[in-house]
Write a protein that holds these residues in place. Structure first.
Motif, PDB file in Angstrom:
ATOM      1  N   ALA A   1      -5.335  -0.505  -3.681  1.00 22.84           N
ATOM      2  CA  ALA A   1      -4.033   0.157  -3.645  1.00 22.84           C
ATOM      3  C   ALA A   1      -4.076   1.377  -2.732  1.00 22.84           C
ATOM      4  O   ALA A   1      -5.098   2.058  -2.617  1.00 22.84           O
ATOM      5  CB  ALA A   1      -3.628   0.572  -5.060  1.00 22.84           C
ATOM      6  N   LEU A   2      -2.970   1.630  -2.061  1.00 24.17           N
ATOM      7  CA  LEU A   2      -2.734   2.840  -1.263  1.00 24.17           C
ATOM      8  C   LEU A   2      -3.438   2.851   0.090  1.00 24.17           C
ATOM      9  O   LEU A   2      -3.241   3.790   0.870  1.00 24.17           O
ATOM     10  CB  LEU A   2      -3.138   4.111  -2.037  1.00 24.17           C
ATOM     11  N   LEU A   3      -4.248   1.848   0.396  1.00 23.40           N
ATOM     12  CA  LEU A   3      -4.994   1.817   1.644  1.00 23.40           C
ATOM     13  C   LEU A   3      -4.443   0.737   2.572  1.00 23.40           C
ATOM     14  O   LEU A   3      -4.168  -0.385   2.126  1.00 23.40           O
ATOM     15  CB  LEU A   3      -6.483   1.577   1.394  1.00 23.40           C
TER      16      LEU A   3
ATOM     17  N   PHE B   1      -3.409   7.944   5.886  1.00 19.71           N
ATOM     18  CA  PHE B   1      -4.560   7.688   6.750  1.00 19.71           C
ATOM     19  C   PHE B   1      -4.517   6.238   7.222  1.00 19.71           C
ATOM     20  O   PHE B   1      -4.466   5.307   6.420  1.00 19.71           O
ATOM     21  CB  PHE B   1      -5.847   7.957   5.968  1.00 19.71           C
ATOM     22  N   GLU B   2      -4.522   6.059   8.530  1.00 19.41           N
ATOM     23  CA  GLU B   2      -4.333   4.726   9.123  1.00 19.41           C
ATOM     24  C   GLU B   2      -5.612   3.912   9.031  1.00 19.41           C
ATOM     25  O   GLU B   2      -6.672   4.327   9.509  1.00 19.41           O
ATOM     26  CB  GLU B   2      -3.925   4.876  10.590  1.00 19.41           C
ATOM     27  N   LEU B   3      -5.512   2.739   8.398  1.00 22.83           N
ATOM     28  CA  LEU B   3      -6.633   1.805   8.334  1.00 22.83           C
ATOM     29  C   LEU B   3      -6.184   0.462   8.883  1.00 22.83           C
ATOM     30  O   LEU B   3      -5.051   0.028   8.635  1.00 22.83           O
ATOM     31  CB  LEU B   3      -7.126   1.628   6.894  1.00 22.83           C
TER      32      LEU B   3
ATOM     33  N   HIS C   1       0.805  -1.219   0.000  1.00 24.08           N
ATOM     34  CA  HIS C   1       0.000   0.000   0.000  1.00 24.08           C
ATOM     35  C   HIS C   1       0.843   1.277   0.000  1.00 24.08           C
ATOM     36  O   HIS C   1       0.386   2.323   0.445  1.00 24.08           O
ATOM     37  CB  HIS C   1      -0.993  -0.014   1.167  1.00 24.08           C
ATOM     38  N   HIS C   2       2.065   1.223  -0.491  1.00 20.21           N
ATOM     39  CA  HIS C   2       2.881   2.389  -0.803  1.00 20.21           C
ATOM     40  C   HIS C   2       3.087   3.296   0.410  1.00 20.21           C
ATOM     41  O   HIS C   2       2.675   4.460   0.431  1.00 20.21           O
ATOM     42  CB  HIS C   2       2.263   3.181  -1.963  1.00 20.21           C
TER      43      HIS C   2
ATOM     44  N   VAL D   1      -9.012  -2.751   2.587  1.00 23.47           N
ATOM     45  CA  VAL D   1      -7.676  -3.314   2.736  1.00 23.47           C
ATOM     46  C   VAL D   1      -7.708  -4.799   2.398  1.00 23.47           C
ATOM     47  O   VAL D   1      -6.838  -5.307   1.678  1.00 23.47           O
ATOM     48  CB  VAL D   1      -7.136  -3.075   4.154  1.00 23.47           C
ATOM     49  N   LEU D   2      -8.712  -5.505   2.908  1.00 14.65           N
ATOM     50  CA  LEU D   2      -8.848  -6.931   2.602  1.00 14.65           C
ATOM     51  C   LEU D   2      -9.033  -7.165   1.109  1.00 14.65           C
ATOM     52  O   LEU D   2      -8.593  -8.185   0.569  1.00 14.65           O
ATOM     53  CB  LEU D   2     -10.029  -7.520   3.379  1.00 14.65           C
ATOM     54  N   ALA D   3      -9.673  -6.201   0.433  1.00 18.65           N
ATOM     55  CA  ALA D   3      -9.884  -6.327  -1.013  1.00 18.65           C
ATOM     56  C   ALA D   3      -8.629  -5.998  -1.816  1.00 18.65           C
ATOM     57  O   ALA D   3      -8.624  -6.137  -3.044  1.00 18.65           O
ATOM     58  CB  ALA D   3     -11.030  -5.413  -1.438  1.00 18.65           C
TER      59      ALA D   3
END
Length: 353
Positions: A130-132, A116-118, A89-90, A125-127
């Motif tokens: 990108a970037l998350l 942004f923290e997830l 996620h870069h 995120v599970l899916a």
């Protein structure tokens, strides 16, 4: 070419406005609208302004700077334990030469990127979006809390600005904020090492920012912006201000009324730091010119695009590790990906030599 290329983008401004946003944070609606009018004027005529009255405590800013200095003072092998190429996620450490809007001129800086923290079990995120995802915080005692505290404070100011820009375009303050729930808004801790050969090396090459807008905390002079005549104008350093510039998303939403102004970092020898927060909308947001602006201008000057796909496509084209993954077929550019530098002032001057 957009409508704005015929008028507002040609403004050969010679100075960057200063806007006190205090009333945007605490004033009544009329006071907020008065600030929004200033925001709209700066966004249309310059694309940049210096922001004071933002309420971010100097101790938060100093805490961020102190932790950046601690992180970058570590040995390279320690910093590379959080190398950005290790994560889907870069996020993480960006060594010198890794990043370059122009592949032939790598940026001679290093950075640590977070966003942004997830949590890992978030549906996006599970899916594999990108970037998350979560941030790969360094194993450096005392680092996370002050950096996260600054992020949270600047992010809240960004939300207020998003409301102000909506007012400036004739909408309710909540209009764009519906699309800001878990955005890939990135905070970069950037270190420009002392470089005795600075005459022969750039800091950051000319570019526009890909998100809605940027809130920049600099620690020294060096930032320049391009006016409509193609001239580079210095942004004076103020230790009480954040520098704000319009990004690609607001240029598209405003159908070109707001200008994503190209900027660069001047070549200097001195060591310095810089901290941009790139304020984004949610990944799956479809950004298209607002209907009333399409009607006013007679046409839409930009096709719709998915915000996250645009950000991801620009990122792929800017970082070496992602270019290599693209070349190996491990990733693909999203449909409709734009060339880096195709929006804003820089894009206009590419189109019109």
């Amino acid at each position: 070419m957009s409508q704005a290329s015929n008028d507002l983008r040609l403004a050969d401004f010679q100075a960057i406005p200063v806007i006190d946003i205090g009333d945007l944070l605490s004033g009544d609606l009329n006071a907020r609208k008065a600030v929004a009018e200033q925001l709209g004027r700066a966004a249309r005529e310059v694309g940049f302004f210096q922001m004071v009255g933002h309420g971010i405590n100097p101790s938060l800013r100093q805490g961020l700077i102190n932790q950046a200095k601690r992180f970058f003072a570590q040995p390279t092998e320690t910093k590379m334990e959080r190398y950005i190429g290790l994560y889907h996620h870069h996020r993480g450490y960006v060594p010198p030469g890794e990043e370059s809007p122009d592949p032939n001129n790598p940026d001679m800086k290093e950075a640590f990127d977070l966003a942004f923290e997830l949590p890992s079990d978030d549906p996006d995120v599970l899916a594999g979006t990108a970037l998350l995802g979560p941030n790969p915080w360094p194993a450096l005692e005392g680092f996370r809390q002050p950096v996260a505290a600054y992020y949270d404070a600047a992010y809240q100011v960004g939300r207020a600005l998003m409301g102000g820009f909506a007012l400036a375009l004739g909408h309710e303050e909540s209009h764009f904020l519906h699309h800001v729930t878990k955005p890939p808004s990135q905070l970069r801790l950037i270190h420009y090492p002392y470089n005795p050969d600075a005459e022969d090396a750039q800091g950051i090459g000319a570019h526009t920012d890909y998100e809605c807008f940027t809130l920049l905390l600099p620690t020294a002079p060096g930032l320049e912006v391009m006016n409509g005549a193609g001239e580079w104008i210095d942004v004076p350093f103020r230790d009480d201000a954040l520098v704000v510039n319009i990004g690609d998303m607001l240029e598209i939403w405003s159908n070109g009324e707001f200008v994503a102004t190209s900027h660069r970092v001047r070549k200097v020898k001195e060591e310095r730091y810089s901290f941009p927060l790139f304020f984004a909308c949610d990944y799956h947001t479809v950004v298209a010119p607002l209907p009333e602006l399409v009607k006013r201008h007679g046409q839409a000057f930009y096709p719709p695009l998915k915000a996250g796909d645009h950000l991801y496509a620009q990122t792929i084209q800017t970082f070496n590790y992602l270019r290599e993954r693209l070349a190996r077929g491990e990733i693909a550019l999203p449909d409709g990906a734009r060339e880096v530098g195709s929006l804003g002032q820089h894009g206009k001057h590419k189109e019109t030599p």
